[in-house]
Enzyme design. Sequence first.
Site, PDB file in Angstrom:
ATOM      1  N   CYS A 168       0.856  -1.115   0.008  1.00  0.00           N
ATOM      2  CA  CYS A 168       0.119   0.058  -0.009  1.00  0.00           C
ATOM      3  C   CYS A 168       0.910   1.101   0.024  1.00  0.00           C
ATOM      4  CB  CYS A 168      -0.937  -0.024   1.230  1.00  0.00           C
ATOM      5  SG  CYS A 168      -0.141   0.028   2.850  1.00  0.00           S
ATOM      6  N   ARG A 216      -2.178  -0.671   5.707  1.00  0.00           N
ATOM      7  CA  ARG A 216      -3.486  -1.409   5.007  1.00  0.00           C
ATOM      8  C   ARG A 216      -3.112  -2.725   4.313  1.00  0.00           C
ATOM      9  NH1 ARG A 216      -4.949   3.898   1.394  1.00  0.00           N
ATOM     10  NH2 ARG A 216      -2.775   4.051   1.385  1.00  0.00           N
TER      11      ARG A 216
END
Lengths: 284, 99
Positions: A233, A238
């Site tokens: 990410c 994430r």
Amino acid sequence: MSRENSLVTTQWVEDNLDTPGIVIVEVDEDTTAYDKGHIKGAIKLDWSTELQDQVRRDFVNKQQFEQLLSSKGIANDDTVVLYGGNNNWFAAYAYWYFTLYGHADVKLMDGGRKKWELDSRELVDEVPTRPATSYTAQEQDRSIRAFRDDAIAAIGVQNLIDVRSPDEYAGRLLAPAHLPQEQSQRAGHVPTSLNVPWSKNCNDDGTFKSDDDLKALYAEAGIDDSKDTIALCRIGERSSLTWFVLKELLGHANVKNYDGSWTEYGSLVGVPIALGDEPGSADA
Amino acid sequence: MCGATEGGLSLDGVNVAKEALIQGQVLRDGEPVGNAYVRLLDKTGEFTAEVPTSASGHFRFFAGEGQWTLRTLAPKADPVDKQVQAAVGSVAEVVVAIG
């Protein structure tokens, strides 16, 4: 791994608030969230000051991690239940981190802090004190951590799953939209990486979608089950959540999280970058 | 939070000229809601970011040019969607009233 041994519900946590051997840990992107109220008995881990080396860009080393967990009163045989805001974004990062250092029993609370709040369950101000332990960590499990050269070598060869929002993937934004957009690195994505935004793993209340829905999501995105996978990410948080889904919930064999992610890749000199909504080709 | 200032989240330290800001406040019966979650959805409805509201009910996003949707979730309330237009160099102020 499976949903049964890596995930617990908010109700399970409420039922086990006083169970010995269970340590509830809040890890939030907003490191002040804990101070505004937290689950009774929960302790706090600060991802920015406690899980990162404060000089060079890397994690705390094995000895530092041992000192940290010892000082927090977490023992090797404790069940660690992690929760946080933003669909467990940083709690999933901590889950990956605990797994990297070999903690035996770690779980996520499905839905995280948001689900707990939307359920109108109790938050308290009282900060618990836990007696110090003598924690022993394992060497880092490199089979779940990718570095920049792994990401470059994976272009056109392995599954690269870029979990940022579509606008970040395409190069229209440089950071998630609750953060300022001024950044030094280039915009775009690693050529041939597939965009499966991390948020697609979750329902609106922050809980994970069903295994069937998750399988359909990755099949539709074009993931090749016969290949190893690297998730990335912007800074590796994430993508920890997507790593959790692929590795722990869906049981894919070789899944790595690239914690350097776009803030590293997008700053490298000379590496290929694709712009726009399409994955692009390996010859870019 | 009686006496909390409505709207007008401070822009200290924000380079407004380079950002497309969307910010505002979540209210229930005119009172700030400090335990709501505001999500930013892009023009295709895809999730882009989510923030918890502050004690004074405020939230802020650094978006890009174009049309966005704010979806607000709060305990004991139905989700509320609001359309908003963002542009670099401006601040889109939004008040979200929940039931």
